[in-house]
Enzyme design. Structure first.
Site, PDB file in Angstrom:
ATOM      1  CE1 TYR A  30       8.204  -6.354  -3.059  1.00 22.74           C
ATOM      2  CE2 TYR A  30       9.748  -6.223  -4.413  1.00 22.74           C
ATOM      3  CZ  TYR A  30       9.649  -5.518  -3.851  1.00 22.74           C
ATOM      4  OH  TYR A  30       9.711  -4.360  -3.156  1.00 22.74           O
ATOM      5  CG  ASP A  66      10.542  -1.938  -1.958  1.00 23.79           C
ATOM      6  OD1 ASP A  66      11.877  -1.893  -1.636  1.00 23.79           O
ATOM      7  OD2 ASP A  66       9.257  -2.203  -2.379  1.00 23.79           O
ATOM      8  CE  LYS A  99      -4.236  -2.812   7.058  1.00 27.08           C
ATOM      9  NZ  LYS A  99      -4.698  -1.943   7.886  1.00 27.08           N
ATOM     10  CG  ASP A 157      -2.141   0.436   9.309  1.00 24.72           C
ATOM     11  OD1 ASP A 157      -1.946  -0.815  10.301  1.00 24.72           O
ATOM     12  OD2 ASP A 157      -3.665   0.324   9.071  1.00 24.72           O
ATOM     13  CG  ASP A 203      12.293   3.367  -0.285  1.00 26.86           C
ATOM     14  OD1 ASP A 203      12.881   3.115  -0.225  1.00 26.86           O
ATOM     15  OD2 ASP A 203      12.007   4.553  -1.228  1.00 26.86           O
TER      16      ASP A 203
HETATM   17  C1  IPM Z   1      14.548  -2.457  -3.135  1.00 26.06           C
HETATM   18  C2  IPM Z   1      13.992  -1.727  -4.012  1.00 26.06           C
HETATM   19  C3  IPM Z   1      13.400  -3.130  -5.227  1.00 26.06           C
HETATM   20  C4  IPM Z   1      12.983  -4.226  -4.062  1.00 26.06           C
HETATM   21  C5  IPM Z   1      13.157  -2.426  -6.754  1.00 26.06           C
HETATM   22  C6  IPM Z   1      14.638  -2.034  -7.641  1.00 26.06           C
HETATM   23  C7  IPM Z   1      13.125  -4.296  -7.443  1.00 26.06           C
HETATM   24  O1  IPM Z   1      12.974  -0.664  -4.215  1.00 26.06           O
HETATM   25  O2  IPM Z   1      15.633  -2.493  -3.289  1.00 26.06           O
HETATM   26  O3  IPM Z   1      14.147  -1.801  -2.010  1.00 26.06           O
HETATM   27  O4  IPM Z   1      11.309  -3.381  -4.485  1.00 26.06           O
HETATM   28  O5  IPM Z   1      13.336  -4.415  -3.733  1.00 26.06           O
HETATM   29 MN    MN Z   2      12.606  -0.638  -2.059  1.00 29.48          MN
END
Ligand code: IPM
Ligand code: MN
Length: 358
Positions: A140, A248, A191, A224, A252
């Site tokens: 990042y 990240d 990884k 993974d 999700d």
């Molecule tokens: C998160 C989001 C952010 C990230 C984006 C919006 C830059 O996906 O907070 O998980 O990648 O960290």
């Molecule tokens: Mn995210």
């Protein structure tokens, strides 16, 4: 003596951020009122609209203002189709993470009701873990570049930056969290079989630190395999710690286990310093302004903010009010209900105030 008021900077941002933060603010105010305490909320209009109007993303002096004048920041979401490169989002969200050195991205994952989980037969007790994502380094940092841009020989690089200090402090935080909460299982995911330099550092620091926590079963997984295991048997996880990009992605996936992005909360934390709390979801332009976005992620995020600032009882009340709303099917359509954003917020607010609920 009355407790001193909490000073919270509120940045609704773009799209559905505005709507869900309005509901989070209602919950914060309600829980504080019920406890006879005070939360002082100061709104900031940072986001796409202001950027398009003035060219300003983070106004000058704002870091000092946040550090000196506030205990925490509550942020909605950043992202607007009128800013295709998302410059303002990078400047504001990633900018605050980096400039305030918010090295812990804390994302608890709780399933409030089995009907919210896409896994067959999964019960609330099967999905109950936290993810600590390193939040200031890794892929990042936006270091890298283009060479021979716009030619057939174009080269693009992106640097994965990992420092010993950065790796140590996030791993330490995860171990200390496990110890403080009586959690006995911790997984570090990397990884290192392929990223033989950067993630070998992670693995080495992890193994040395694990030896200092004999009460914690510390396990290393390749990321993974972690993704596979999270879907096959989420119950095995209590505390997961990983790098910025992997965190990240797996958060999700984890949000999917708890009912989707609308349910997921997060804190961007530097212990002892002003920290930033935001729901995991984005600004969802397609849903914006329609009163359909799920405010629960944002409301739970307000709970994390309170927990972080020591209002444990109020934080627990917010979580149990959300759990109640899920159980009694007072929800938006993404998790199967028929209420709007505001109506879900109203129900949770009424529950927190102890007033009659519609
Ligand atoms: C998160 C989001 C952010 C990230 C984006 C919006 C830059 O996906 O907070 O998980 O990648 O960290
Ligand atoms: Mn995210």
């Amino acid at each position: 003596m009355a407790a001193s008021p909490l000073r919270v900077a509120v940045v609704p941002g773009d799209g559905i951020g505005v709507e869900v933060i309005a509901e989070a603010v209602k919950a914060l105010t309600a829980v504080a009122d019920a406890a006879g305490k005070e939360v002082r909320l100061t709104p900031f209009d940072w986001g796409a609209e202001r950027y398009l109007r003035t060219g300003v993303t983070l106004p000058p002096g704002c870091l000092e203002l946040l550090q000196e004048g506030f205990d925490a920041i509550l942020l909605g979401a950043m992202g607007d189709p009128r800013v295709p490169d998302n410059k303002h989002a990078a400047d504001i969200l990633l900018g605050l993470r980096f400039k305030l050195d918010l090295y812990v991205n804390y994302r608890p994952v709780r399933l409030f009701h089995e009907r919210l989980c896409p896994l067959k037969g999964a019960k609330p007790e099967d999905v109950d873990f936290v993810v600590f994502r390193e939040n200031t380094e890794g892929l990042y940092v936006m270091m890298g570049g283009h060479f021979k841009k716009d030619t057939p020989d174009e080269v693009a690089t992106e640097i994965d930056l990992n420092t010993r200090k950065g790796v140590e402090r996030i791993l330490r935080h995860a171990f200390e969290h496990a110890k403080a909460r009586g959690r006995t299982r911790l997984v570090m995911a990397d990884k290192s079989n392929v990223l033989i330099h950067a993630h070998e550092l992670w693995l080495r620091v992890f193994q040395a630190m694990a030896a200092q926590y004999p009460g914690i079963e510390a396990r290393h997984l390749y990321v993974d395999n972690l993704a596979l295991q999270m879907v096959r048997e989420p119950r095995q996880f209590q505390v997961i710690v990983t790098s910025n990009m992997f965190g990240d992605i797996v958060t999700d996936l984890a949000a999917g286990l708890q009912g989707g992005l609308g349910m997921a909360a997060s804190g961007n934390i530097h212990p002892g310093q002003v920290s930033l709390f935001e729901p995991v979801h984005g600004s969802s332009p397609a849903l914006a302004g329609k009163n359909v976005a799920n405010p629960m992620g944002a409301i739970l995020t307000a709970g994390l903010l309170l927990e972080h600032l020591g209002w444990a009882e109020e934080a627990a009340r917010i979580e149990s009010a959300v759990r109640w709303a899920v159980e009694s099917e007072r929800t938006t359509s993404d998790i199967g209900g028929s209420l709007g954003t505001r109506e879900v917020g109203d129900a949770i607010e009424a529950r927190l105030r102890g007033s009659p609920v519609g």
